[in-house]
Design a protein around this motif. Structure first.
Motif, PDB file in Angstrom:
ATOM      1  N   HIS A  37      14.202 -22.800  18.590  1.00 19.34           N
ATOM      2  CA  HIS A  37      14.813 -22.754  19.923  1.00 19.34           C
ATOM      3  C   HIS A  37      15.007 -24.172  20.446  1.00 19.34           C
ATOM      4  O   HIS A  37      16.046 -24.484  21.062  1.00 19.34           O
ATOM      5  N   GLN A  40      17.948 -25.595  18.710  1.00 22.62           N
ATOM      6  CA  GLN A  40      19.165 -25.051  19.304  1.00 22.62           C
ATOM      7  C   GLN A  40      19.527 -25.795  20.586  1.00 22.62           C
ATOM      8  O   GLN A  40      20.697 -26.119  20.831  1.00 22.62           O
ATOM      9  N   THR A  41      18.534 -26.080  21.392  1.00 22.71           N
ATOM     10  CA  THR A  41      18.769 -26.829  22.623  1.00 22.71           C
ATOM     11  C   THR A  41      19.303 -28.221  22.313  1.00 22.71           C
ATOM     12  O   THR A  41      20.212 -28.720  22.990  1.00 22.71           O
ATOM     13  N   GLU A  45      22.808 -29.898  23.540  1.00 23.81           N
ATOM     14  CA  GLU A  45      22.877 -31.177  24.242  1.00 23.81           C
ATOM     15  C   GLU A  45      23.829 -32.139  23.534  1.00 23.81           C
ATOM     16  O   GLU A  45      24.581 -32.877  24.177  1.00 23.81           O
ATOM     17  N   GLU A  56      23.788 -28.249  30.937  1.00 22.07           N
ATOM     18  CA  GLU A  56      23.658 -26.928  31.543  1.00 22.07           C
ATOM     19  C   GLU A  56      24.975 -26.156  31.549  1.00 22.07           C
ATOM     20  O   GLU A  56      24.993 -24.929  31.661  1.00 22.07           O
ATOM     21  N   GLU A  59      24.912 -23.741  28.657  1.00 26.70           N
ATOM     22  CA  GLU A  59      23.826 -22.753  28.598  1.00 26.70           C
ATOM     23  C   GLU A  59      24.348 -21.317  28.494  1.00 26.70           C
ATOM     24  O   GLU A  59      23.780 -20.507  27.741  1.00 26.70           O
ATOM     25  N   ARG A  62      24.641 -19.995  24.898  1.00 21.72           N
ATOM     26  CA  ARG A  62      23.497 -19.964  23.976  1.00 21.72           C
ATOM     27  C   ARG A  62      23.407 -18.649  23.215  1.00 21.72           C
ATOM     28  O   ARG A  62      23.241 -18.632  21.986  1.00 21.72           O
TER      29      ARG A  62
END
Length: 212
Positions: A37, A40-41, A45, A56, A59, A62
């Motif tokens: 996770h 993935q973030t 980014e 954001e 987001e 996702r």
């Protein structure tokens, strides 16, 4: 093909997206899932940085885009009429001319998807007749953040056309028919090589293209 720094970062991010999505699907422990996770973030980014966006802003993607495990698949329709004119649309997102097309839906073939997308965007009903080729987005100049396979399907317009307007006309600024020698100069970069090859397949001068 030379990539810009932003394009290269986007491709690296998409590779991380694939690793993270695969890991989240098959990770056996909560610890592993947390690590994937986080990966993935990081991919999100990087994509935001490459596109000049705030992290954001991505987001909402996702669960759909960034959890997709494999490369994406799209289909474009190269509709050429009996006079040798090719149907093009002017895209609303970038103002450039391109073949009508878009993402494939579950349960349809590339040929069906190409004809559906063309009808939705241009209002022109067509019949698939041959595969013009399959292009890798990394090798054909596509302006996309994600790794895609582009199917191009050679089609012919049907003699009977619908009277109702295109259902996705908001995605298109204009529709036109063009002979090969009269193509617009402001073509979408990803279509610059695909369109001439579609004409060659239509004339019987080439077989279906395949990136190797």
């Amino acid at each position: 093909m030379t990539l810009s720094p932003a394009q290269q970062i986007a491709l690296w991010a998409d590779a991380l997206r694939h690793m993270a999505a695969s890991g989240l699907r098959f990770a056996p422990t909560l610890y592993d899932q947390e690590r994937y996770h986080a990966l993935q973030t990081l991919a999100m980014e990087m994509q935001a940085y490459a596109g000049g966006q705030a992290p954001e802003a991505l987001e909402p993607l996702r669960a759909g885009v960034f959890s997709h495990v494999t490369p994406f698949c799209t289909a474009d329709a190269a509709i050429i009429d009996a006079e040798g004119r090719l149907l093009l649309i002017r895209r609303a997102d970038n103002g450039l001319w391109a073949l009508p097309g878009g993402a494939l839906e579950v349960g349809e073939t590339p040929a069906q998807g190409a004809a559906r997308e063309a009808l939705e965007e241009s209002g022109v009903a067509s019949e698939p007749v041959a595969l013009a080729g399959v292009w890798d987005s990394r090798l054909c100049g596509s302006m996309t953040r994600h790794h895609m396979y582009h199917f191009v399907v050679l089609c012919r317009p049907l003699p009977t056309q619908p009277k109702a307007p295109a259902s996705h006309a908001h995605e298109v600024l204009g529709v036109g028919w063009f002979r090969e020698a009269e193509l617009p100069t402001d073509l979408d970069p990803g279509h610059v090589t695909r369109i001439p090859h579609a004409f060659k397949v239509w004339r019987g001068e080439a077989s279906a293209h395949l990136d190797l």
